[in-house]
Design a protein around this motif. Structure first.
Motif, mmCIF file in Angstrom:
data_model
loop_
_atom_site.group_PDB
_atom_site.id
_atom_site.type_symbol
_atom_site.label_atom_id
_atom_site.label_comp_id
_atom_site.label_asym_id
_atom_site.label_seq_id
_atom_site.Cartn_x
_atom_site.Cartn_y
_atom_site.Cartn_z
ATOM 1 N N MET A 67 0.901 -1.025 -0.020
ATOM 2 C CA MET A 67 0.089 -0.216 -0.016
ATOM 3 C C MET A 67 0.825 1.277 -0.057
ATOM 4 O O MET A 67 1.918 1.201 0.294
ATOM 5 N N SER A 68 0.343 2.371 -0.649
ATOM 6 C CA SER A 68 0.941 3.652 -0.375
ATOM 7 C C SER A 68 0.117 4.833 0.111
ATOM 8 O O SER A 68 -1.101 4.438 -0.063
ATOM 9 N N LEU A 69 0.604 5.748 0.486
ATOM 10 C CA LEU A 69 0.118 7.043 1.002
ATOM 11 C C LEU A 69 0.120 8.086 0.079
ATOM 12 O O LEU A 69 1.411 8.422 -0.310
ATOM 13 N N CYS A 70 -0.890 8.686 -0.584
ATOM 14 C CA CYS A 70 -0.841 9.792 -1.492
ATOM 15 C C CYS A 70 -1.344 11.152 -0.722
ATOM 16 O O CYS A 70 -2.106 11.053 -0.164
ATOM 17 N N ILE A 71 -0.512 11.926 -0.783
ATOM 18 C CA ILE A 71 -0.386 13.245 -0.310
ATOM 19 C C ILE A 71 -0.652 14.411 -1.181
ATOM 20 O O ILE A 71 0.291 14.447 -2.136
ATOM 21 N N ALA A 72 -1.590 15.211 -1.197
ATOM 22 C CA ALA A 72 -1.858 16.275 -2.147
ATOM 23 C C ALA A 72 -1.775 17.423 -1.234
ATOM 24 O O ALA A 72 -2.336 17.585 -0.202
ATOM 25 N N ALA A 73 -0.697 18.353 -1.425
ATOM 26 C CA ALA A 73 -0.279 19.560 -0.509
ATOM 27 C C ALA A 73 -0.008 20.664 -1.456
ATOM 28 O O ALA A 73 1.228 20.417 -2.152
ATOM 29 N N GLY A 74 -0.627 21.838 -1.496
ATOM 30 C CA GLY A 74 -0.102 22.915 -2.495
ATOM 31 C C GLY A 74 0.079 22.734 -3.802
ATOM 32 O O GLY A 74 1.168 23.162 -4.340
ATOM 33 N N GLY A 75 -0.758 22.051 -4.269
ATOM 34 C CA GLY A 75 -0.592 21.831 -5.793
ATOM 35 C C GLY A 75 0.359 20.738 -6.202
ATOM 36 O O GLY A 75 0.588 20.375 -7.294
ATOM 37 N N LYS A 76 0.997 19.716 -5.371
ATOM 38 C CA LYS A 76 1.938 18.698 -5.275
ATOM 39 C C LYS A 76 1.511 17.530 -4.902
ATOM 40 O O LYS A 76 0.633 17.573 -3.971
ATOM 41 N N ALA A 77 1.924 16.503 -5.509
ATOM 42 C CA ALA A 77 1.532 15.310 -5.153
ATOM 43 C C ALA A 77 2.622 14.449 -4.532
ATOM 44 O O ALA A 77 3.796 14.641 -5.087
ATOM 45 N N ILE A 78 2.730 13.614 -3.234
ATOM 46 C CA ILE A 78 3.810 13.190 -3.058
ATOM 47 C C ILE A 78 3.126 11.658 -2.740
ATOM 48 O O ILE A 78 2.216 11.254 -2.031
ATOM 49 N N VAL A 79 3.975 10.686 -3.045
ATOM 50 C CA VAL A 79 3.519 9.153 -2.773
ATOM 51 C C VAL A 79 4.789 8.768 -1.843
ATOM 52 O O VAL A 79 5.916 8.780 -2.182
ATOM 53 N N LEU A 80 4.363 8.018 -0.568
ATOM 54 C CA LEU A 80 5.058 7.281 0.250
ATOM 55 C C LEU A 80 4.453 5.961 0.224
ATOM 56 O O LEU A 80 3.409 5.586 0.712
ATOM 57 N N GLU A 103 -4.463 9.903 1.799
ATOM 58 C CA GLU A 103 -5.432 8.996 1.446
ATOM 59 C C GLU A 103 -4.622 7.791 0.783
ATOM 60 O O GLU A 103 -3.574 7.989 0.382
ATOM 61 N N PRO A 104 -5.056 6.584 1.022
ATOM 62 C CA PRO A 104 -4.489 5.628 0.210
ATOM 63 C C PRO A 104 -4.691 6.002 -1.210
ATOM 64 O O PRO A 104 -5.551 6.473 -1.881
ATOM 65 N N CYS A 105 -3.232 5.625 -1.726
ATOM 66 C CA CYS A 105 -3.385 5.575 -3.378
ATOM 67 C C CYS A 105 -4.205 4.758 -3.887
ATOM 68 O O CYS A 105 -4.529 3.474 -3.357
ATOM 69 N N PRO A 106 -4.904 5.318 -5.046
ATOM 70 C CA PRO A 106 -5.808 4.424 -5.769
ATOM 71 C C PRO A 106 -5.309 2.886 -6.175
ATOM 72 O O PRO A 106 -4.216 2.909 -6.622
#
Length: 124
Positions: free
Chosen positions: A1-14, A116-119
Protein backbone atom coordinates in the motif's frame (compact mmCIF):
# COMPACT_ATOMS: atom_id res chain seq x y z
CA UNK A 1 0.00 0.00 0.00
CA UNK A 2 1.04 3.61 -0.45
CA UNK A 3 0.00 6.95 0.99
CA UNK A 4 -0.91 9.71 -1.48
CA UNK A 5 -0.49 13.27 -0.19
CA UNK A 6 -1.86 16.32 -2.00
CA UNK A 7 -0.43 19.59 -0.69
CA UNK A 8 -0.04 22.99 -2.31
CA UNK A 9 -0.66 21.69 -5.81
CA UNK A 10 1.94 18.94 -5.40
CA UNK A 11 1.46 15.20 -5.10
CA UNK A 12 3.69 13.07 -2.89
CA UNK A 13 3.58 9.27 -2.72
CA UNK A 14 5.05 7.40 0.25
CA UNK A 15 5.32 3.63 -0.04
CA UNK A 16 4.23 2.38 3.38
CA UNK A 17 1.67 0.40 5.31
CA UNK A 18 2.08 2.52 8.45
CA UNK A 19 2.81 6.23 8.97
CA UNK A 20 2.95 8.70 11.83
CA UNK A 21 1.22 12.07 11.75
CA UNK A 22 2.48 14.58 14.33
CA UNK A 23 2.03 18.26 15.13
CA UNK A 24 2.39 20.79 17.93
CA UNK A 25 -0.81 21.63 19.83
CA UNK A 26 -1.73 25.26 19.10
CA UNK A 27 -2.44 26.28 22.71
CA UNK A 28 -0.29 24.05 24.93
CA UNK A 29 2.62 23.82 22.46
CA UNK A 30 2.99 20.12 23.21
CA UNK A 31 3.50 17.38 20.66
CA UNK A 32 0.62 15.20 19.46
CA UNK A 33 1.28 11.98 17.48
CA UNK A 34 -0.98 9.53 15.73
CA UNK A 35 0.00 6.22 14.16
CA UNK A 36 -2.07 5.31 11.07
CA UNK A 37 -2.28 2.09 9.05
CA UNK A 38 -3.06 2.15 5.32
CA UNK A 39 -5.57 -0.58 4.46
CA UNK A 40 -7.98 -1.40 1.61
CA UNK A 41 -10.76 -0.09 3.91
CA UNK A 42 -9.01 3.30 4.31
CA UNK A 43 -6.79 4.91 6.93
CA UNK A 44 -7.06 3.23 10.34
CA UNK A 45 -5.99 5.10 13.46
CA UNK A 46 -3.84 2.64 15.42
CA UNK A 47 -2.71 4.80 18.34
CA UNK A 48 -2.80 8.40 19.57
CA UNK A 49 -0.42 9.98 22.03
CA UNK A 50 0.09 13.43 23.45
CA UNK A 51 2.99 14.76 25.51
CA UNK A 52 1.25 16.05 28.63
CA UNK A 53 -2.24 17.46 29.07
CA UNK A 54 -3.92 20.85 29.35
CA UNK A 55 -6.27 23.15 27.45
CA UNK A 56 -7.93 21.15 24.70
CA UNK A 57 -5.90 18.06 25.56
CA UNK A 58 -8.02 15.72 27.61
CA UNK A 59 -6.77 12.15 27.31
CA UNK A 60 -9.78 9.82 27.22
CA UNK A 61 -10.71 7.27 29.84
CA UNK A 62 -8.38 4.31 29.50
CA UNK A 63 -5.37 6.38 28.37
CA UNK A 64 -2.10 5.34 29.95
CA UNK A 65 0.72 7.68 30.97
CA UNK A 66 3.96 6.22 29.54
CA UNK A 67 7.20 8.21 29.93
CA UNK A 68 5.37 11.55 29.86
CA UNK A 69 3.02 10.61 26.96
CA UNK A 70 -0.70 9.91 27.32
CA UNK A 71 -1.27 6.93 25.00
CA UNK A 72 -4.57 5.39 23.87
CA UNK A 73 -6.31 3.50 21.06
CA UNK A 74 -9.07 5.74 19.64
CA UNK A 75 -12.36 4.12 18.60
CA UNK A 76 -12.55 5.50 15.07
CA UNK A 77 -13.63 3.62 11.94
CA UNK A 78 -11.35 3.56 8.90
CA UNK A 79 -11.32 6.95 7.16
CA UNK A 80 -11.29 7.30 3.36
CA UNK A 81 -8.98 10.32 3.72
CA UNK A 82 -7.67 12.90 6.17
CA UNK A 83 -8.03 16.58 5.28
CA UNK A 84 -5.78 18.90 7.27
CA UNK A 85 -6.41 22.66 7.28
CA UNK A 86 -3.37 24.80 6.53
CA UNK A 87 -4.10 28.20 8.10
CA UNK A 88 -0.50 29.16 8.80
CA UNK A 89 -1.77 30.58 12.11
CA UNK A 90 -0.88 27.60 14.28
CA UNK A 91 2.40 26.83 16.04
CA UNK A 92 3.48 24.41 13.31
CA UNK A 93 2.34 22.35 10.39
CA UNK A 94 2.34 18.57 10.37
CA UNK A 95 5.01 15.94 9.96
CA UNK A 96 4.15 12.75 8.12
CA UNK A 97 6.79 10.12 8.81
CA UNK A 98 7.46 6.67 7.43
CA UNK A 99 10.25 5.23 9.51
CA UNK A 100 12.93 7.94 9.73
CA UNK A 101 11.79 9.72 6.54
CA UNK A 102 9.54 12.71 7.27
CA UNK A 103 7.70 15.24 5.14
CA UNK A 104 6.69 18.63 6.61
CA UNK A 105 3.28 19.90 5.47
CA UNK A 106 0.92 22.84 6.06
CA UNK A 107 3.24 25.17 7.93
CA UNK A 108 2.14 28.11 5.74
CA UNK A 109 -1.36 29.27 4.90
CA UNK A 110 -2.69 27.57 1.82
CA UNK A 111 -4.90 24.85 0.46
CA UNK A 112 -5.82 21.97 2.76
CA UNK A 113 -3.51 18.95 2.83
CA UNK A 114 -5.12 15.63 1.92
CA UNK A 115 -3.80 12.21 2.89
CA UNK A 116 -5.39 9.06 1.48
CA UNK A 117 -4.54 5.56 0.32
CA UNK A 118 -3.30 5.68 -3.27
CA UNK A 119 -5.88 4.37 -5.75
CA UNK A 120 -5.70 0.61 -6.16
CA UNK A 121 -2.81 0.53 -3.67
CA UNK A 122 -0.40 1.65 -6.40
CA UNK A 123 2.62 3.79 -5.75
CA UNK A 124 3.11 5.03 -9.33
Amino acid sequence: MSLCIAAGGKAIVLAANLFTLSWQHSVERTEWREAWRITPAGLELVEARVKGSGAGIDPPEGATLIEGWWVWKPALPAQPRLVLAASGATASGWSVCVGDECVKLGDRAGEPVTLEPCPNGKSD
